[in-house]
Design a protein around this motif. Structure first.
Motif: not given
Lengths: 303, 318
Positions: B216, B219, B222-224
């Motif tokens: 997580y 993630t 990764a989602k900025g």
């Protein structure tokens, strides 16, 4: 290829494939010395052991000889680190203090390990109410701050080396009980215990010949760790006047005696404390290294 | 939940009674009692050795031990701690004053170490391998391996004596002189808090390093999300739990540390009182101090246990 275990060649082939030849000692040494800080700790302990063994040869003066014409002399000159309020050479007393610290640390950890392991084995095998009672009492003891427990026991036993060893050992016992009890509970699930039981081995036999040898690695790690803790506890007790009393050269009581002369001779109280820190640090590092080398499952966990 | 609280309180009371009884019995079984000290110190004055029995009778020490215990416990429940045999002060009042000092210092140290320790742990974990990580590691190692009294002595020597920045010893209550009280508290609190800070920083560092590897967190990156958001919202919350379970240990370190610190800094707290009482074998004082100490320990560990449940709702009380 069909493998026939009864066939000698096939069996050897299989054995080789399953167990790549690893030299256990080499592996242990490689893992143990992998971290530089562990090497530092190891060398320090060797040095401390050397100092303790040859204290008589290294120390320039008798640590108990009072020179009342030369009290509280400055460092340098005839006395490398100066003298204390009774004119005793600080450097020599520090050297002899190494003996006291190592002896107290080792005997305390071993006494605690012996008592704790036996009780832990009994608790693990007793099951039922006996185990519950033992573990509850262990929890209760762990809830009391160890220094408070040590003060109570040490003052009841009166100051001196045996009293301190016993007082500190008692406060370390719950840790060993928990460790052994946990080990027994998980080791009991193994097939070799079931096999031993089905062959009619008694519980005591299983405990001594099957369970105990498999508890040894974590026990050795714990004992090493606890040696440092015990030395620290002894020093605190001696500083409070409840541990090893003067004239015996013990770092804790030396620091307390020297504390009164902090303004003029700071080394008297600062040097013993530094010695304690180095020794405790080295035992803690060796413990870390041993844990990595002996028990890969515990690697990376903190204590 | 109610059942659990009742059960824990019953356990606590049992521990308190058992510890009191054990200390009460053991201290009487061993040689050297306060009457002997009075008699031996006053051979030239009014009391000679022949007064031993008379004095022992006066203090009720010639009665059977169990009756003494029941009597003493009854008095405690009525709030009467009695007087010191050696110094003749009122124990109850003395304990009240000293407990205030000890709690003020201890609670401050607890709050500070609870904030500073995990913070240092996070910083050293996310700046792994930099100078700040190394610094935290060194400080943590010192906090764990150096004797408490030695840290105190070092601070007194360098900060107090050499630099002359802070008062060397003593304690003033904040409502008497706030400025002086704060200046006098700084060094003792640093010394008390050092070892709990060290162990919680170490625990926090390794738990943050573990969480940083979780899916997580990847993630979140990764989602900025910004670094702050990742660290505060995802890493910190999840890595705090193992540190919170360490609070019980921190509490014990603080109480133990206080005993030493009060001796080093000559602070009139409960720890100093305990050491003095045990050194002089002053029965009523030893009993009272042990009782109060046990109550403090038991209540604070109860509070810590309930806090777990409040912080982590997953913990179920049976």
């Amino acid at each position: 290829m069909d493998i026939d275990i009864a066939n000698k060649d096939d069996f050897e082939l299989l054995e080789e494939e399953l167990l790549p030849p690893v030299n256990e000692v080499k592996r242990f040494i490689r893992v143990f010395f992998r971290r530089k800080i562990v090497v530092v700790g190891f060398i320090l302990v060797i040095i401390f052991l050397f100092i303790a063994a040859f204290a008589g040869l290294i120390s320039p003066y008798d640590p108990y000889e009072q020179d009342l014409y030369n009290v509280l002399s400055d460092p340098g000159g005839a006395h490398l680190l100066g003298t204390d309020a009774l004119g005793r050479d600080l450097f020599s007393r520090l050297i002899y203090g190494t003996r006291t610290a190592l002896a107290v640390g080792a005997s305390t950890a071993l006494v605690a390990a012996a008592i704790g392991t036996v009780i832990g084995l009994i608790a693990g095998f007793a099951e039922g109410p006996a185990q519950t009672i033992i573990m509850r009492l262990t929890d209760a003891m762990m809830a009391i701050p160890s220094l408070i427990l040590q003060i109570i026991i040490a003052s009841i036993l009166k100051a001196g080396v045996p009293g301190v060893v016993f007082a500190v050992a008692i406060s370390l016992v719950p840790g060993f009980i928990r460790l052994t009890n946990g080990q027994v509970l998980s080791l009991k699930q193994n097939d070799y215990v079931l096999a031993a039981r089905s062959m009619g081995s008694s519980r005591i036999r299983i405990a001594i010949f099957h369970i105990l040898p498999n508890c040894l690695s974590p026990l050795i790690v714990q004992i090493t760790m606890m040696m440092g803790i015990a030395i620290l506890a002894e020093a605190s007790l001696s500083f409070l006047g409840m541990g090893i009393l003067p004239p015996t050269a013990a770092w804790g009581s030396m620091a307390y005696d020297g504390y009164r002369y902090l303004t003029t001779q700071p080394l008297l109280s600062i040097a013993p404390g530094l010695a304690i820190m180095f020794l405790v640090f080295s035992f803690s590092m060796i413990g870390d290294g041993l844990r990595d080398a002996l028990d890969p499952k515990l690697r990376g966990t903190t204590s | 939940m109610i059942n659990y609280i009742i059960q824990r309180v019953v356990h606590a009371v049992i521990i308190i009674v058992l510890v009191s009884l054990a200390v009460f019995l053991l201290i009487r079984m061993l040689p050297g009692d306060p009457i002997e000290i009075i008699v031996s110190q006053n051979t030239l004055a009014s009391y000679g050795p022949e007064y031993y029995d008379q004095l022992a009778h006066e203090y009720g020490l010639d009665r059977p031990v169990m009756i003494q215990f029941v009597d003493w416990f009854g008095n405690i429940i009525r709030g009467e701690f009695g007087n010191s045999i050696l110094h003749n002060f009122n124990i109850g009042e003395q304990i009240k004053d000293r407990l205030t000092v000890t709690l003020l210092l201890g609670l401050t140290a607890f709050v500070i170490s609870f904030i500073v320790g995990p913070l240092l742990g996070i910083i050293s974990a996310i700046r792994r391998g930099t100078w700040i990580d190394n610094l935290v590691t060194v400080v943590a190692n010192i906090g764990i391996t150096a004797p408490t009294f030695w840290i105190g002595i070092l601070l007194i020597y360098f900060v107090g004596l050499k630099a002359g920045l802070l008062p060397l010893y003593g304690y003033t209550l904040p409502w008497t002189d706030l400025g002086l009280s704060i200046r006098q508290s700084i060094m003792p609190i640093i010394v008390i808090a050092l070892s709990p800070i060290a162990s919680s920083a170490r625990q926090m560092r390794s738990s943050v390093l573990e969480v940083l590897n979780e899916d997580y967190v990847r993630t979140a990156w990764a989602k900025g999300l910004k670094e702050k958001a990742v660290i505060y919202k995802h890493v910190m919350k999840n890595s705090l739990m193992p540190v919170i379970t360490l609070q019980g240990t921190m509490l014990r370190q603080i109480i133990g540390g206080q005993v030493v610190v009060e001796t080093v800094f000559v602070i009139p707290g409960l720890g100093k009182m305990m050491v003095d009482a045990f050194l002089s074998n002053d029965y009523p004082v030893v009993q009272a101090v042990t009782l109060v100490m046990t109550i403090v320990v038991v209540i604070s560990s109860l509070v810590v246990d309930f806090l777990y449940g409040w912080i982590d709702p997953r913990i179920q009380y049976e």
